[in-house]
Design a protein around this motif. Structure first.
Motif, PDB file in Angstrom:
ATOM      1  N   GLN A  85       0.832  -1.197   0.000  1.00  0.00           N
ATOM      2  CA  GLN A  85       0.000   0.000   0.000  1.00  0.00           C
ATOM      3  C   GLN A  85       0.871   1.253   0.000  1.00  0.00           C
ATOM      4  OE1 GLN A  85      -2.673   0.311   3.339  1.00  0.00           O
ATOM      5  NE2 GLN A  85      -3.984   1.791   2.331  1.00  0.00           N
ATOM      6  N   GLU A 104      -3.357   0.921  -3.586  1.00  0.00           N
ATOM      7  CA  GLU A 104      -4.329   1.088  -2.499  1.00  0.00           C
ATOM      8  C   GLU A 104      -4.289  -0.089  -1.535  1.00  0.00           C
ATOM      9  OE1 GLU A 104      -7.773   1.005  -4.973  1.00  0.00           O
ATOM     10  OE2 GLU A 104      -6.714   2.264  -6.413  1.00  0.00           O
ATOM     11  N   PHE A 105      -3.541  -1.126  -1.896  1.00  0.00           N
ATOM     12  CA  PHE A 105      -3.488  -2.344  -1.100  1.00  0.00           C
ATOM     13  C   PHE A 105      -2.233  -3.114  -1.495  1.00  0.00           C
ATOM     14  CE2 PHE A 105      -6.466  -2.723  -4.694  1.00  0.00           C
ATOM     15  CZ  PHE A 105      -5.743  -3.589  -5.507  1.00  0.00           C
TER      16      PHE A 105
END
Length: 214
Positions: A85, A104-105
């Motif tokens: 992330q 985002e991850f």
């Protein structure tokens, strides 16, 4: 619509090539980018589920992720770089497509992408990502156009690109402004697309009316 689509590049040039930018200290990108070299390889018998984000899942120019694939690591057929992330995932193959995504991850990407963390003491992830999406970056980057191969940029060439780097608080202000501008462009293109579709349908409607005698 074409004019609206040209706005992001114009906004980015204004930031990174404007009069204000010429007063900022210049540093090579290698000072702020830290390449991740973690790779998941089938021969190491990885296990578990993860998410794959390839070049096809990142929108050109905007940094928006437009897809992903769930994968089981024990079913991998080739090596895959790992990202975390807030890493920058950069498509170095055909770099003019500007496929630069801020993760985002945690997950895996393709071997056609470099993975970077950012030195947060010097730069913000968002500021560096916008620079790497900009025409300024492409103009300064020595893109390899070897005959018979797709254009690409090597890891050491990315690191050598000059970045005009303001203080962190100024970077934050610029990111906030860019996000507002890009949201306006998104709304504008979203409004124009249906209108153009309707306009493009008019000639066919007239032709049908003329030849049907209606």
């Amino acid at each position: 619509l074409d004019a609206a689509r040209a706005l992001p590049a114009a906004y980015l040039r204004a930031v990174f090539e404007g009069e204000e930018a010429r007063g900022w200290p210049v540093r090579p990108l290698g000072d702020v980018l830290l390449q991740r070299r973690e790779v998941i390889h089938p021969r190491n018998n990885p296990r578990g589920e993860t998410t794959f984000v390839g070049l096809e899942h990142v929108e050109s120019g905007t940094g928006n992720r437009i897809g992903s694939l769930p994968v089981r690591m024990e079913e991998l057929t080739g090596r895959k770089p790992k990202f975390y992330q807030n890493d920058i995932v950069y498509g170095y193959l055909r770099p003019y497509l500007n496929k630069v995504w801020v993760a985002e991850f945690e997950g895996l990407c393709s071997v056609d992408q470099y993975v970077y963390s950012v030195n947060n003491e010097l730069a913000s992830v968002g500021f560096v990502a916008w620079f790497m999406r900009s025409p300024t970056f492409l103009n300064r980057a020595p893109i390899d156009t070897t005959p018979g191969q797709l254009p690409r940029i090597r890891i050491e060439e990315v690191a050598a690109v000059d970045l005009n780097l303001p203080p962190l608080d100024v970077q934050q202000q610029i990111m906030e402004r860019l996000l507002r501008q890009m949201e306006t462009v998104k709304q504008l293109t979203g409004f124009l697309k249906p209108s153009i579709t309707e306009l493009e349908a008019i000639p066919a409607a007239y032709s049908q009316q003329a030849f049907s005698g209606a």
